[in-house]
Design a protein around this motif. Structure first.
Motif, mmCIF file in Angstrom:
data_model
loop_
_atom_site.group_PDB
_atom_site.id
_atom_site.type_symbol
_atom_site.label_atom_id
_atom_site.label_comp_id
_atom_site.label_asym_id
_atom_site.label_seq_id
_atom_site.Cartn_x
_atom_site.Cartn_y
_atom_site.Cartn_z
ATOM 1 N N TYR A 1 0.805 -1.218 0.000
ATOM 2 C CA TYR A 1 0.000 0.000 0.000
ATOM 3 C C TYR A 1 0.838 1.269 0.000
ATOM 4 N N TYR A 2 0.387 2.188 -0.805
ATOM 5 C CA TYR A 2 0.909 3.551 -0.833
ATOM 6 C C TYR A 2 0.162 4.296 0.261
ATOM 7 N N MET A 3 0.885 4.954 1.150
ATOM 8 C CA MET A 3 0.275 5.574 2.314
ATOM 9 C C MET A 3 0.367 7.095 2.251
ATOM 10 N N VAL B 1 -3.844 3.286 -0.392
ATOM 11 C CA VAL B 1 -4.311 2.841 -1.698
ATOM 12 C C VAL B 1 -3.254 1.918 -2.281
ATOM 13 N N MET B 2 -3.694 0.931 -3.062
ATOM 14 C CA MET B 2 -2.717 0.005 -3.643
ATOM 15 C C MET B 2 -2.099 0.560 -4.919
ATOM 16 N N GLN B 3 -2.932 1.192 -5.739
ATOM 17 C CA GLN B 3 -2.430 1.738 -6.995
ATOM 18 C C GLN B 3 -2.634 3.241 -6.949
ATOM 19 N N ASP C 1 -9.168 9.439 -4.528
ATOM 20 C CA ASP C 1 -8.438 8.331 -5.135
ATOM 21 C C ASP C 1 -7.898 7.338 -4.117
ATOM 22 N N PHE C 2 -8.072 7.643 -2.826
ATOM 23 C CA PHE C 2 -7.593 6.742 -1.785
ATOM 24 C C PHE C 2 -8.727 5.860 -1.287
ATOM 25 N N GLU C 3 -8.412 4.574 -1.092
ATOM 26 C CA GLU C 3 -9.436 3.576 -0.797
ATOM 27 C C GLU C 3 -9.800 3.488 0.684
ATOM 28 N N PHE C 4 -8.811 3.548 1.539
ATOM 29 C CA PHE C 4 -9.045 3.271 2.955
ATOM 30 C C PHE C 4 -8.641 4.486 3.796
ATOM 31 N N TRP C 5 -9.423 4.702 4.853
ATOM 32 C CA TRP C 5 -9.217 5.890 5.699
ATOM 33 C C TRP C 5 -9.328 5.524 7.165
ATOM 34 N N GLY C 6 -8.565 6.255 7.983
ATOM 35 C CA GLY C 6 -8.725 6.143 9.420
ATOM 36 C C GLY C 6 -9.800 7.098 9.903
#
Length: 123
Positions: A32-34, A99-101, A109-114
């Motif tokens: 993952y790109y963070m 995000v993975m890509q 464009d980011f998939e997951f969030w805190g």
């Protein structure tokens, strides 16, 4: 599914420092790109910093470049945001994202969030 949990927020005097942490619960941490974003007043989340899968590439917004440092610890599965020379305008809720890509540094464009952690810089 990737779960992100931020910590480290609080009240900081102007000119001070603070380190935020983002614990990542996934076996594929290195895939993952963070990034870190922040949200002050209004609905938009502002890009702050990002780090590549390997940790060798980083990117910063102009507003924090030279003051903030993003890093990642693959063994602990934690992403850090070291914030130095803090200014009142840095006051915001800070979010970790993954995000993975990577397509861009735009929040959508980011998939997951805190859930976010509040940083307040007093003048």
């Amino acid at each position: 599914q990737v779960e992100l949990v931020e910590s480290g927020g609080g009240l900081v005097p102007a000119g001070g420092s603070r380190r935020l942490s983002c614990a990542v619960s996934t076996l594929a941490f290195n895939a993952y790109y963070m990034a870190w974003f922040r949200q002050a007043q209004g609905p938009d989340r502002e890009f702050v910093a990002a780090i590549s899968w390997s940790g060798r590439t980083t990117e910063y917004s102009d507003s924090v470049k030279g003051r903030f440092t993003i890093s990642r610890d693959s063994g602990k599965k934690i992403v850090y945001l070291q914030m130095d020379v803090l200014k009142p305008e840095d006051t915001a809720v800070y979010y970790c994202a993954a995000v993975m890509q990577i397509a861009s540094t735009h929040a959508p464009d980011f998939e997951f969030w805190g859930q976010g952690t509040q940083v307040t810089v007093s003048s």
